[in-house]
Design a protein around this motif. Structure first.
Motif, mmCIF file in Angstrom:
data_model
loop_
_atom_site.group_PDB
_atom_site.id
_atom_site.type_symbol
_atom_site.label_atom_id
_atom_site.label_comp_id
_atom_site.label_asym_id
_atom_site.label_seq_id
_atom_site.Cartn_x
_atom_site.Cartn_y
_atom_site.Cartn_z
ATOM 1 N N UNK A 37 39.232 36.982 51.185
ATOM 2 C CA UNK A 37 37.908 37.347 51.682
ATOM 3 C C UNK A 37 37.908 37.745 53.159
ATOM 4 N N UNK A 38 39.004 37.486 53.863
ATOM 5 C CA UNK A 38 39.082 37.900 55.262
ATOM 6 C C UNK A 38 39.434 39.387 55.337
ATOM 7 N N UNK A 78 42.502 29.249 64.569
ATOM 8 C CA UNK A 78 42.113 30.476 63.860
ATOM 9 C C UNK A 78 42.965 30.756 62.629
ATOM 10 N N UNK A 79 44.215 30.313 62.619
ATOM 11 C CA UNK A 79 45.056 30.560 61.447
ATOM 12 C C UNK A 79 44.936 29.453 60.401
ATOM 13 N N UNK A 80 44.126 28.459 60.676
ATOM 14 C CA UNK A 80 43.936 27.365 59.720
ATOM 15 C C UNK A 80 43.481 27.847 58.346
ATOM 16 N N UNK A 81 42.575 28.837 58.249
ATOM 17 C CA UNK A 81 42.177 29.292 56.906
ATOM 18 C C UNK A 81 43.352 29.725 56.030
ATOM 19 N N UNK A 82 44.383 30.302 56.609
ATOM 20 C CA UNK A 82 45.545 30.705 55.807
ATOM 21 C C UNK A 82 46.264 29.481 55.254
ATOM 22 N N UNK A 83 46.430 28.453 56.077
ATOM 23 C CA UNK A 83 47.093 27.236 55.605
ATOM 24 C C UNK A 83 46.257 26.515 54.559
#
Length: 133
Positions: A37-38, A78-83
């Motif tokens: 969704x990003x 900011x990269x937390x959503x990927x993890x």
């Protein structure tokens, strides 16, 4: 700066320099772990790679170290959503055992603490001593 902080700083430098370079060498891996969704997957991977490298380089200069630390903390958040996306969708990443996807989140929290600790300003011992009249 203590010897342990220097080791932490070296670890943070290597983590982000290596990761930043990885964004350009293994671009498709980083694109594939982004939540669908990003927007702008490739652009986001390249931009974050540039900021990882800049942040790592900023750690090397005492005058910019603290701000580089703030930037790397923000970038890590900011990269937390990927993890989280990987952790919540382990079937999309069969090459990783589920425990490793959970460990990534724990490591991320420890990384945040290491960035904050290793980039904090060094207190002068003369500043903390009481003035003698």
């Amino acid at each position: 700066m203590s010897q342990y902080q220097r080791i932490g700083l070296g670890f943070v430098f290597l983590w982000f320099m290596g990761g930043g370079i990885g964004h350009f060498v293994m671009t498709d891996f980083f694109v594939n772990i982004m939540p669908p969704q990003l927007p702008l997957h490739y652009e986001a991977v390249y931009i974050s790679g540039v900021f990882e490298i800049l942040g790592a380089l900023g750690l090397l200069i005492p005058a910019t170290r603290r701000w580089a630390g703030y930037g790397l903390i923000a970038l890590t958040i900011c990269v937390t959503p990927a993890n989280v996306h990987m952790w919540m969708n382990p079937e999309l990443y069969p090459e990783f055992p589920e425990w490793a996807l959970t460990a990534r989140l724990v490591i991320q929290a420890l990384l945040l603490a290491c960035i904050a600790w290793s980039t904090r300003p060094v207190e002068s011992t003369t500043d903390s001593q009481p003035a003698v009249a």
